[in-house]
Write a protein that holds these residues in place. Structure first.
Motif, PDB file in Angstrom:
ATOM      1  N   THR A 136      29.899  17.627   5.459  1.00  0.00           N
ATOM      2  CA  THR A 136      30.843  16.810   5.733  1.00  0.00           C
ATOM      3  C   THR A 136      30.444  15.829   7.044  1.00  0.00           C
ATOM      4  O   THR A 136      29.502  16.289   7.890  1.00  0.00           O
ATOM      5  CB  THR A 136      32.202  17.675   6.259  1.00  0.00           C
ATOM      6  OG1 THR A 136      31.767  18.263   7.281  1.00  0.00           O
ATOM      7  CG2 THR A 136      32.425  18.653   5.042  1.00  0.00           C
ATOM      8  N   ARG A 137      31.135  14.813   7.129  1.00  0.00           N
ATOM      9  CA  ARG A 137      30.957  13.859   8.305  1.00  0.00           C
ATOM     10  C   ARG A 137      31.405  14.461   9.715  1.00  0.00           C
ATOM     11  O   ARG A 137      30.735  14.332  10.512  1.00  0.00           O
ATOM     12  CB  ARG A 137      31.562  12.744   7.907  1.00  0.00           C
ATOM     13  CG  ARG A 137      33.130  12.892   8.075  1.00  0.00           C
ATOM     14  CD  ARG A 137      33.632  11.281   7.827  1.00  0.00           C
ATOM     15  NE  ARG A 137      35.135  11.480   7.581  1.00  0.00           N
ATOM     16  CZ  ARG A 137      35.669  11.360   6.520  1.00  0.00           C
ATOM     17  NH1 ARG A 137      35.232  11.820   5.452  1.00  0.00           N
ATOM     18  NH2 ARG A 137      37.264  11.710   6.444  1.00  0.00           N
ATOM     19  N   THR A 138      31.966  15.411   9.586  1.00  0.00           N
ATOM     20  CA  THR A 138      32.434  16.137  11.018  1.00  0.00           C
ATOM     21  C   THR A 138      31.176  17.194  11.435  1.00  0.00           C
ATOM     22  O   THR A 138      30.620  16.930  12.652  1.00  0.00           O
ATOM     23  CB  THR A 138      33.525  16.978  10.731  1.00  0.00           C
ATOM     24  OG1 THR A 138      34.677  16.271  10.333  1.00  0.00           O
ATOM     25  CG2 THR A 138      34.050  17.624  12.084  1.00  0.00           C
ATOM     26  N   ALA A 139      30.785  17.624  10.590  1.00  0.00           N
ATOM     27  CA  ALA A 139      29.302  18.497  10.732  1.00  0.00           C
ATOM     28  C   ALA A 139      28.250  17.753  11.136  1.00  0.00           C
ATOM     29  O   ALA A 139      27.572  17.956  12.040  1.00  0.00           O
ATOM     30  CB  ALA A 139      28.979  19.448   9.563  1.00  0.00           C
ATOM     31  N   PHE A 140      28.045  16.592  10.205  1.00  0.00           N
ATOM     32  CA  PHE A 140      26.968  15.749  10.644  1.00  0.00           C
ATOM     33  C   PHE A 140      26.882  15.100  11.970  1.00  0.00           C
ATOM     34  O   PHE A 140      25.945  15.169  12.865  1.00  0.00           O
ATOM     35  CB  PHE A 140      26.828  14.841   9.630  1.00  0.00           C
ATOM     36  CG  PHE A 140      25.649  13.736   9.648  1.00  0.00           C
ATOM     37  CD1 PHE A 140      24.309  14.284   8.934  1.00  0.00           C
ATOM     38  CD2 PHE A 140      25.583  12.687  10.537  1.00  0.00           C
ATOM     39  CE1 PHE A 140      23.245  13.487   9.055  1.00  0.00           C
ATOM     40  CE2 PHE A 140      24.388  11.950  10.273  1.00  0.00           C
ATOM     41  CZ  PHE A 140      23.352  12.086  10.096  1.00  0.00           C
ATOM     42  N   VAL A 171      29.566   5.161  17.996  1.00  0.00           N
ATOM     43  CA  VAL A 171      30.725   5.990  17.817  1.00  0.00           C
ATOM     44  C   VAL A 171      31.165   5.734  16.541  1.00  0.00           C
ATOM     45  O   VAL A 171      31.453   4.967  15.905  1.00  0.00           O
ATOM     46  CB  VAL A 171      32.101   5.836  18.724  1.00  0.00           C
ATOM     47  CG1 VAL A 171      33.103   6.893  18.393  1.00  0.00           C
ATOM     48  CG2 VAL A 171      31.423   5.996  20.266  1.00  0.00           C
ATOM     49  N   ALA A 172      31.462   6.931  15.826  1.00  0.00           N
ATOM     50  CA  ALA A 172      32.265   6.863  14.270  1.00  0.00           C
ATOM     51  C   ALA A 172      33.411   6.942  14.480  1.00  0.00           C
ATOM     52  O   ALA A 172      34.011   7.939  14.840  1.00  0.00           O
ATOM     53  CB  ALA A 172      31.366   7.651  13.456  1.00  0.00           C
ATOM     54  N   VAL A 173      34.303   6.041  13.836  1.00  0.00           N
ATOM     55  CA  VAL A 173      35.695   6.106  13.859  1.00  0.00           C
ATOM     56  C   VAL A 173      36.212   7.045  12.465  1.00  0.00           C
ATOM     57  O   VAL A 173      35.980   6.252  11.184  1.00  0.00           O
ATOM     58  CB  VAL A 173      36.456   4.648  13.763  1.00  0.00           C
ATOM     59  CG1 VAL A 173      37.838   4.720  13.576  1.00  0.00           C
ATOM     60  CG2 VAL A 173      36.136   3.916  15.264  1.00  0.00           C
ATOM     61  N   ASP A 174      36.547   8.063  12.751  1.00  0.00           N
ATOM     62  CA  ASP A 174      36.902   8.812  11.736  1.00  0.00           C
ATOM     63  C   ASP A 174      38.416   9.229  11.592  1.00  0.00           C
ATOM     64  O   ASP A 174      39.103   9.860  12.220  1.00  0.00           O
ATOM     65  CB  ASP A 174      36.564  10.385  11.952  1.00  0.00           C
ATOM     66  CG  ASP A 174      36.641  11.200  10.718  1.00  0.00           C
ATOM     67  OD1 ASP A 174      37.086  10.766   9.708  1.00  0.00           O
ATOM     68  OD2 ASP A 174      36.225  12.486  10.745  1.00  0.00           O
ATOM     69  N   ASP A 175      39.162   7.809  10.924  1.00  0.00           N
ATOM     70  CA  ASP A 175      40.343   7.666  11.082  1.00  0.00           C
ATOM     71  C   ASP A 175      40.764   6.874   9.733  1.00  0.00           C
ATOM     72  O   ASP A 175      39.952   6.162   9.405  1.00  0.00           O
ATOM     73  CB  ASP A 175      40.792   7.032  12.127  1.00  0.00           C
ATOM     74  CG  ASP A 175      42.294   7.293  12.502  1.00  0.00           C
ATOM     75  OD1 ASP A 175      43.235   7.781  11.650  1.00  0.00           O
ATOM     76  OD2 ASP A 175      42.652   6.701  13.437  1.00  0.00           O
ATOM     77  N   ALA A 202      38.545   5.021   5.627  1.00  0.00           N
ATOM     78  CA  ALA A 202      39.024   6.408   5.918  1.00  0.00           C
ATOM     79  C   ALA A 202      38.016   7.480   6.510  1.00  0.00           C
ATOM     80  O   ALA A 202      38.423   8.598   6.725  1.00  0.00           O
ATOM     81  CB  ALA A 202      39.224   6.983   4.453  1.00  0.00           C
ATOM     82  N   GLY A 203      36.906   6.571   6.684  1.00  0.00           N
ATOM     83  CA  GLY A 203      35.947   7.655   7.396  1.00  0.00           C
ATOM     84  C   GLY A 203      34.748   7.847   6.707  1.00  0.00           C
ATOM     85  O   GLY A 203      33.554   8.007   7.253  1.00  0.00           O
ATOM     86  N   THR A 251      32.685  11.116  17.592  1.00  0.00           N
ATOM     87  CA  THR A 251      33.519  10.478  16.772  1.00  0.00           C
ATOM     88  C   THR A 251      34.927  10.323  17.540  1.00  0.00           C
ATOM     89  O   THR A 251      35.101  10.682  18.547  1.00  0.00           O
ATOM     90  CB  THR A 251      33.877  11.388  15.573  1.00  0.00           C
ATOM     91  OG1 THR A 251      34.630  12.674  16.080  1.00  0.00           O
ATOM     92  CG2 THR A 251      32.897  11.608  14.810  1.00  0.00           C
ATOM     93  N   ALA A 252      35.862   9.376  16.758  1.00  0.00           N
ATOM     94  CA  ALA A 252      36.807   8.796  17.485  1.00  0.00           C
ATOM     95  C   ALA A 252      37.892   8.232  16.540  1.00  0.00           C
ATOM     96  O   ALA A 252      37.704   8.448  15.451  1.00  0.00           O
ATOM     97  CB  ALA A 252      36.560   7.862  18.742  1.00  0.00           C
ATOM     98  N   THR A 253      39.242   8.023  17.171  1.00  0.00           N
ATOM     99  CA  THR A 253      40.066   7.415  16.146  1.00  0.00           C
ATOM    100  C   THR A 253      40.338   6.111  16.478  1.00  0.00           C
ATOM    101  O   THR A 253      39.738   5.248  17.559  1.00  0.00           O
ATOM    102  CB  THR A 253      41.484   8.150  16.401  1.00  0.00           C
ATOM    103  OG1 THR A 253      42.045   7.886  17.764  1.00  0.00           O
ATOM    104  CG2 THR A 253      41.491   9.714  16.165  1.00  0.00           C
ATOM    105  N   PHE A 254      41.344   5.134  15.733  1.00  0.00           N
ATOM    106  CA  PHE A 254      41.332   3.676  16.227  1.00  0.00           C
ATOM    107  C   PHE A 254      42.355   3.595  17.440  1.00  0.00           C
ATOM    108  O   PHE A 254      42.174   2.588  18.223  1.00  0.00           O
ATOM    109  CB  PHE A 254      42.319   3.049  14.909  1.00  0.00           C
ATOM    110  CG  PHE A 254      41.547   2.749  13.937  1.00  0.00           C
ATOM    111  CD1 PHE A 254      40.485   1.790  13.736  1.00  0.00           C
ATOM    112  CD2 PHE A 254      41.406   3.524  12.604  1.00  0.00           C
ATOM    113  CE1 PHE A 254      39.607   1.351  12.909  1.00  0.00           C
ATOM    114  CE2 PHE A 254      40.588   3.147  11.604  1.00  0.00           C
ATOM    115  CZ  PHE A 254      39.761   2.206  11.726  1.00  0.00           C
ATOM    116  N   ALA A 255      43.130   4.760  17.652  1.00  0.00           N
ATOM    117  CA  ALA A 255      43.917   4.807  19.005  1.00  0.00           C
ATOM    118  C   ALA A 255      42.954   4.793  20.209  1.00  0.00           C
ATOM    119  O   ALA A 255      43.050   4.129  21.232  1.00  0.00           O
ATOM    120  CB  ALA A 255      44.796   5.816  18.936  1.00  0.00           C
TER     121      ALA A 255
END
Length: 458
Positions: A277-281, A437-441, A418-419, A358-362
């Motif tokens: 998954t992208r989170t694990a990577f 930084v990868a935006v996972d959102d 969507a990420g 990783t981060a969010t749009f916020a």
């Protein structure tokens, strides 16, 4: 009058490519329409249903996957039926417009020429004791849409889109409203001109709701052509492979590679693909590896981005993950990975795992108040034009491998819708040594922040 039980129509889903195949039987004999390359799924279903396969039908020479039709026919002794006008290099039973094929005592399948997705496209109307019950429409009439007409090249698009309109009306005139429709494409496949959420339909339902049957020809043509966008580059490889007659795939695991070999392959320009998954990577991966997670459209994007013929090595938590990836890859003609490894990033490199945040749009909204960053949008051009973050740079994901040098200097915040695509992009950028930084959102959340969105849908 003898009362028969209903015919069984079993759907074989391939959600990763957005396609369906069908197995139909009367309790004794069966036929299959548009089987995918991994025919073991069909063979298992035949055993479960306890029926004998006698016929395999192709609606067209496919552009989005490698067929399993020839291999399935050879494995079972079934008759393999392909349009007589398709130029193929294998023996098949040639089908012509209007031919009726008898299958068992009850089933009859009538071939209907429905050009539009390709010139030689056929649909197949099924009757049970002469009662119309279904039509298998391939890439012709879909649920709320039609197959795209541009896959044979721009010089054919105008003719094919008009053919598509005529073919849909031909089916609507020829079949009763209660006839159930079973398309091959339209469930996320790029072979569909537009997408629909429908999972079932009838001729009558499509007459009421499908633009090809509710709009006049010129309006339909204009709207469909305006909606067309890019399609995966690997599609160009599919029709030649299918016309050549692909055999059954080898799904045995490739050779096992150690960390030293994996490093050598990366340094040699090969693709070493992390399936996690992208989170694990993001949390930790072997330097230089690329992330195409099995939890997304893995084969579509890998096939789209790779330079065809580049060796691929697969990294998964388990051998089952690698096997799943192999299965998806053979469907698009990538038959044998160079090697594989399992276990985790600690075992995949002579060097320590590397990571990126990783981060969010916020989070992106907050950071832009404090420092300048590059916002990289890797969605398709049409998505970017519809609604985008003001000042964002758009390099669609399918262009990024060749355009990494075009990404402006500085800290890169990469996003998609969507990420999933953002993680693919992040893996390429990280392998190239960029700070990111990868935006996972989800992009919908961007509008809920202070980020300024522009575009007609903003």
């Amino acid at each position: 009058m003898t009362v028969h039980p209903s015919l069984a129509i079993r759907t074989i889903e391939t959600p990763s490519l957005g396609d369906r195949s069908y197995l139909v039987h009367d309790g004794d004999v069966a036929f299959v329409v548009d089987p995918q390359r991994d025919i073991d799924r069909v063979l298992a279903l035949l055993r479960t249903e306890a029926v004998r396969l006698t016929h395999v039908f192709e609606t067209h020479i496919h552009n989005d996957y490698v067929t399993g039709g020839l291999a399935l026919a050879r494995a079972t002794g079934a008759t393999y039926l392909v349009n007589a006008d398709d130029e193929v290099s294998f023996e098949r039973t040639a089908v012509h417009d209007g031919d009726t094929i008898r299958i068992g005592e009850r089933m009859r399948l009538r071939a209907i020429h429905t050009p539009g997705h390709t010139y030689t496209h056929l649909s197949y109307a099924l009757t049970d004791d002469d009662r119309p019950v279904a039509v298998f429409t391939g890439g012709s009439l879909l649920y709320g849409a039609t197959g795209r007409p541009d896959l044979l090249g721009p010089e054919h698009t105008d003719a094919l889109v008009h053919h598509q309109h005529h073919s849909a009306h031909k089916l609507a005139r020829a079949l009763p409203d209660e006839t159930r429709i079973f398309p091959t494409h339209g469930f996320g496949s790029f072979c569909s001109a537009t997408q629909s959420e429908a999972t079932e339909s009838t001729i009558g339902q499509e007459k009421r709701t499908n633009p090809v049957l509710t709009q006049d020809e010129e309006e339909y043509v204009r709207d469909l052509l305006d909606a067309l966008d890019v399609w995966p580059a690997y599609y160009a490889q599919m029709a030649p492979a299918n016309a050549a007659g692909p055999g059954a795939p080898d799904l045995s695991l490739p050779r096992l590679a150690d960390a030293v070999e994996l490093r050598r392959r990366i340094e040699g320009g090969e693709w070493v693909v992390d399936l996690r998954t992208r989170t694990a990577f993001a949390a930790g991966h072997a330097p230089g590896t690329l992330n195409f997670g099995l939890d997304g459209s893995f084969a579509t994007y890998l096939g789209w981005l790779i330079s065809w013929g580049t060796p691929v090595t697969l990294l998964g938590d388990t051998a089952a993950d690698v096997a799943q990836a192999q299965r998806e890859l053979v469907r698009i003609g990538i038959d044998r990975p160079a090697a594989h490894a399992t276990g985790g990033p600690d075992r995949w490199s002579p060097h320590a795992p590397v990571s990126f945040p990783t981060a969010t749009f916020a989070d992106l909204d907050l950071v832009r108040h404090h420092r300048d960053v590059v916002v990289l949008d890797v969605r398709r051009t049409d998505e970017h034009r519809a609604a985008r973050i003001e000042g964002a740079v758009n390099i669609p994901i399918h262009e990024l491998p060749q355009r990494v040098p075009d990404v402006p200097s500085g800290e890169v915040w990469v996003h998609c819708a969507a990420g999933y695509r953002a993680s693919i992009a992040a893996s390429f950028l990280h392998a190239a040594g960029r700070t990111l930084v990868a935006v996972d959102d989800t992009f919908e959340n961007a509008a809920k922040t202070g980020l300024h969105l522009v575009g007609p849908d903003a």
